[in-house]
Design a protein around this motif. Structure first.
Motif, short mmCIF file in Angstrom:
data_model
loop_
_atom_site.label_atom_id
_atom_site.label_comp_id
_atom_site.label_asym_id
_atom_site.label_seq_id
_atom_site.Cartn_x
_atom_site.Cartn_y
_atom_site.Cartn_z
N GLU A 46 0.83 -1.19 0.00
CA GLU A 46 0.00 0.00 0.00
C GLU A 46 0.87 1.25 0.00
OE1 GLU A 46 -2.32 0.75 3.49
OE2 GLU A 46 -0.68 0.30 4.87
N GLY A 47 0.31 2.30 -0.58
CA GLY A 47 1.01 3.58 -0.58
C GLY A 47 0.93 4.24 0.77
N VAL A 48 2.02 4.85 1.19
CA VAL A 48 2.08 5.57 2.46
C VAL A 48 2.10 7.07 2.20
CG1 VAL A 48 3.46 6.00 4.52
CG2 VAL A 48 3.26 3.67 3.60
N GLY A 99 8.44 6.90 -9.99
CA GLY A 99 7.66 6.64 -11.19
C GLY A 99 7.19 7.92 -11.83
N ASN A 100 6.59 7.75 -13.02
CA ASN A 100 6.15 8.92 -13.79
C ASN A 100 4.66 8.93 -14.11
OD1 ASN A 100 8.77 10.11 -14.10
ND2 ASN A 100 9.25 8.46 -15.53
N GLU A 101 3.94 7.93 -13.68
CA GLU A 101 2.52 7.84 -14.02
C GLU A 101 1.66 8.52 -12.98
OE1 GLU A 101 3.61 6.08 -17.40
OE2 GLU A 101 1.55 6.60 -16.86
N ALA A 113 1.02 0.57 -8.57
CA ALA A 113 1.08 0.26 -10.01
C ALA A 113 1.63 1.41 -10.84
CB ALA A 113 -0.31 -0.12 -10.50
N ASP A 114 1.63 2.61 -10.28
CA ASP A 114 2.13 3.78 -11.02
C ASP A 114 3.62 4.00 -10.85
OD1 ASP A 114 -0.91 5.62 -10.24
OD2 ASP A 114 -0.39 4.44 -12.02
N PHE A 115 4.28 3.15 -10.08
CA PHE A 115 5.70 3.33 -9.78
C PHE A 115 6.50 2.21 -10.42
CE2 PHE A 115 5.83 6.88 -6.81
CZ PHE A 115 4.47 7.09 -6.65
#
Length: 128
Positions: A46-48, A99-101, A113-115
């Motif tokens: 999960e993102g923090v 990441g760039n997304e 998923a964006d990283f």
């Protein structure tokens, strides 16, 4: 070469603090977003917290907002996560990523998923 190396994990009692560091290669550090993620045993990653590097805009997941702070030392290509008031539910392996997304002015993704680029993680254990 893309490289992210985390450090600073350890064991701390509930209510304590830790500061995680992530040393990044220059190319990685120039990604649109850099962030911290965590994965507890048996759970999904999960993102923090994440930061849109162009403006410094930050995003935090609800469970850490007000307790954790993401920051950067641009000169050192280093990303930090200051964690205060730690709780047993914060126990996990913490990863930094770039990441760039879905990263732009006014928005910094915390979706793994964006990283694209990931470190190997550092373990944080919070005892009750």
């Amino acid at each position: 070469q893309v490289q992210l190396v985390e450090s600073g994990g350890g064991t701390v009692q509930a209510g304590g603090s830790l500061r995680l560091s992530c040393a990044a290669s220059e190319d990685t550090y120039r990604a649109n977003c850099v962030g911290w993620f965590r994965q507890a045993p048996g759970k999904e990653r999960e993102g923090v917290a994440s930061v849109y590097t162009a403006t410094g805009y930050t995003t935090y997941t609800d469970s850490v907002r007000g307790r954790f702070t993401i920051s950067r030392d641009i000169a050192k290509n280093t990303l930090y996560l200051q964690m205060n008031s730690l709780q047993p539910e914060d126990t996990a392996t913490y990863y930094c990523a770039a990441g760039n997304e879905n990263c732009y002015s006014g928005y910094a993704s915390t979706n793994p998923a964006d990283f694209r680029y990931w470190g190997n993680g550092t373990r944080v254990t919070v005892s009750s």
